[in-house]
Structures are given as C-alpha cells and as structure tokens.
Design an enzyme around this catalytic site. Structure first.
Site, PDB file in Angstrom:
ATOM      1  CG  ASN A  91      -2.284  -9.465  -4.844  1.00 18.17           C
ATOM      2  OD1 ASN A  91      -2.349  -8.774  -3.845  1.00 18.17           O
ATOM      3  ND2 ASN A  91      -3.150  -9.359  -5.848  1.00 18.17           N
ATOM      4  CE1 TYR A 157      -8.953 -11.522   3.431  1.00 20.46           C
ATOM      5  CE2 TYR A 157      -8.099 -10.333   5.335  1.00 20.46           C
ATOM      6  CZ  TYR A 157      -8.187 -10.498   3.971  1.00 20.46           C
ATOM      7  OH  TYR A 157      -7.504  -9.646   3.136  1.00 20.46           O
TER       8      TYR A 157
END
Length: 250
Positions: A91, A157
């Site tokens: 994560n 990203y």
C-alpha cells in the site's frame, strides 16, 4: 475481537497512517498477526501500540519500500515472529512531482516509481514464495483511480498506478492455480488529516469530482481490502476494485 483472520499473518506497507493504518487495525481486530511496515519506526510503533491495546498482535518494522532489502526484511520478520506469511497489503505510496510530462523532474520521477511501482514488485517477489510455503494466501495492491484513468498533470503517478494494475493482473494469472489470489484496489480521493489545511475552494473541487458528493474514508477502503484478503473473496483474483464514489464511472 473477531476471528475472520485468526491464525493468519499479514504484512501491511505504509501501515503507519491513512489507508494502511486502517487496514492494519482492521486485520488485527479480526485476529491477524500484523507486521506494520512504515518508513518511520515511531509511526509504525504507534499503530502497533493501538493494536495491542485493543487485544491484538502486531510488530513494527521500519523500512523504505523502494529498497528491496527493506522489503525482504519485513517479510522475514513476519515469518520469524509468526511462523508464516498468509496475507499482504502492498500500500505504501507518495504523491511525487506534478506538471506536464516535459516539466517533470527526472529524479522525482524515479523516486516516485521506486516507491509506488517497484515496491509492489519487490513486495510480491518476497511475499509469494512464503505464501506458497504456507499453502496459499492473498495479496492486495493499492493502485488508484489514476490507475484506471489519466490526469495530464500527474504523469509519473498515473504511470506507476497503471503499472500496479497491470502487474497485479499478470501476477494473479501466474499464481491463480497455486492458491494465491492477487487483486488491486483503486481509491478515489480519501478524506485524511492532510486535507485539513487545504483551502475550502480546493477541497470542494475535489469533492465535486466524485458524483457521490463527498470524499471517501480510509475505513471504507479498508472494508474492501479486508473482503479481498478474506475467504469470502475466494473466487476473486486479478480484479480491480474502484472505491471512488463513481469518479471513474463518468
């Protein structure tokens, strides 16, 4: 305390705050032994303190997920402390540089790719062999809404999070017949303390991107992650779960 994950051991990266913390606490509340991995040891320790105060079991490990040595150390800790590894939530992530492609700082791009993409490869690289030894397991990788759609000002990203989605699919295919399920979760904008200092106009702009009319919470994402890690999702692998208030539906 629940028992849904009793006897199971999980590694949670980025477990010191936000979605990672919510998942670590929820797993522990359901009986899992949780290795909380975070860049800062004190942050991971604070989460483990919450886990133990609630009657759960956890261990803190500091490490940079962009460094495969640190990623291996978290997996080794899980096996050493609890005997096996059954679950993983990859994560950890950072925001990184913004701007149009030709304006992006190359070193910033490399750093983001190390933390947001390469770390997921390193995680599964060391997690999968231990899960095979344990007779199977489940992995959830955090991608993003920007792993499903594009955004001109977030090229690094978007690239990393699309990579996580593709890597998850390929790995899921490779290990589906060996008892390991691998899925990705794609959160929209999540309401965290980091947004509290944001100008109201900017905050309202983020809300407006979500047809549901609000931002999500870390606990709402955690509910989906726990489902995917649980036996309730025994026929679910290679899937992409958007938790985004219909952001990507438009």
């Amino acid at each position: 305390m629940g028992e849904q994950f009793a006897g199971k051991t999980a590694v949670v990266t980025g477990g010191g705050s936000g979605i990672g913390k919510a998942v670590a606490l929820a797993l522990a509340a359901e009986g899992a032994n949780v290795v909380v991995n975070d860049l800062k040891l004190e942050t991971a320790l604070a989460v483990v303190d919450e886990i133990t105060a609630a009657g759960g079991t956890g261990t803190a490990v500091a490490g940079d997920v962009g460094n495969p040595v640190d990623v291996k150390a978290a997996v080794d800790t899980a096996v050493r402390e609890y005997g096996a590894l059954n679950l993983a939530f990859n994560n950890a992530g950072i925001g990184g540089p913004n701007g149009l492609l030709a304006d992006i700082d190359i070193e910033g791009y490399r750093k983001l790719m190390d933390v947001n993409l390469h770390s997921v490869f390193y995680g599964m690289y060391y997690q999968v062999p231990e899960m095979l030894k344990a007779g199977g397991g489940a992995i959830v990788n955090t991608s993003s809404i920007l792993g499903l759609v594009g955004e001109a000002s977030a090229v690094p990203y978007v690239t990393a999070k699309h990579g996580v989605a593709g890597m998850t699919k390929a790995a899921a295919l490779g290990y589906a017949s060996q008892g390991i399920r691998i899925n990705s979760v794609h959160p929209g904008y999540i309401d965290t303390p980091l947004l509290q200092g944001m100008p109201q106009e900017s905050y309202d702009g983020l809300v407006g991107l979500h047809p549901i009319g609000r931002l999500g919470t870390a606990d709402e994402v955690a509910e989906v992650v726990l489902f995917l890690l649980s036996d309730k999702a025994s026929f679910v692998t290679g899937s992409q779960y958007a938790v985004d208030g219909a952001y990507t539906t438009r």
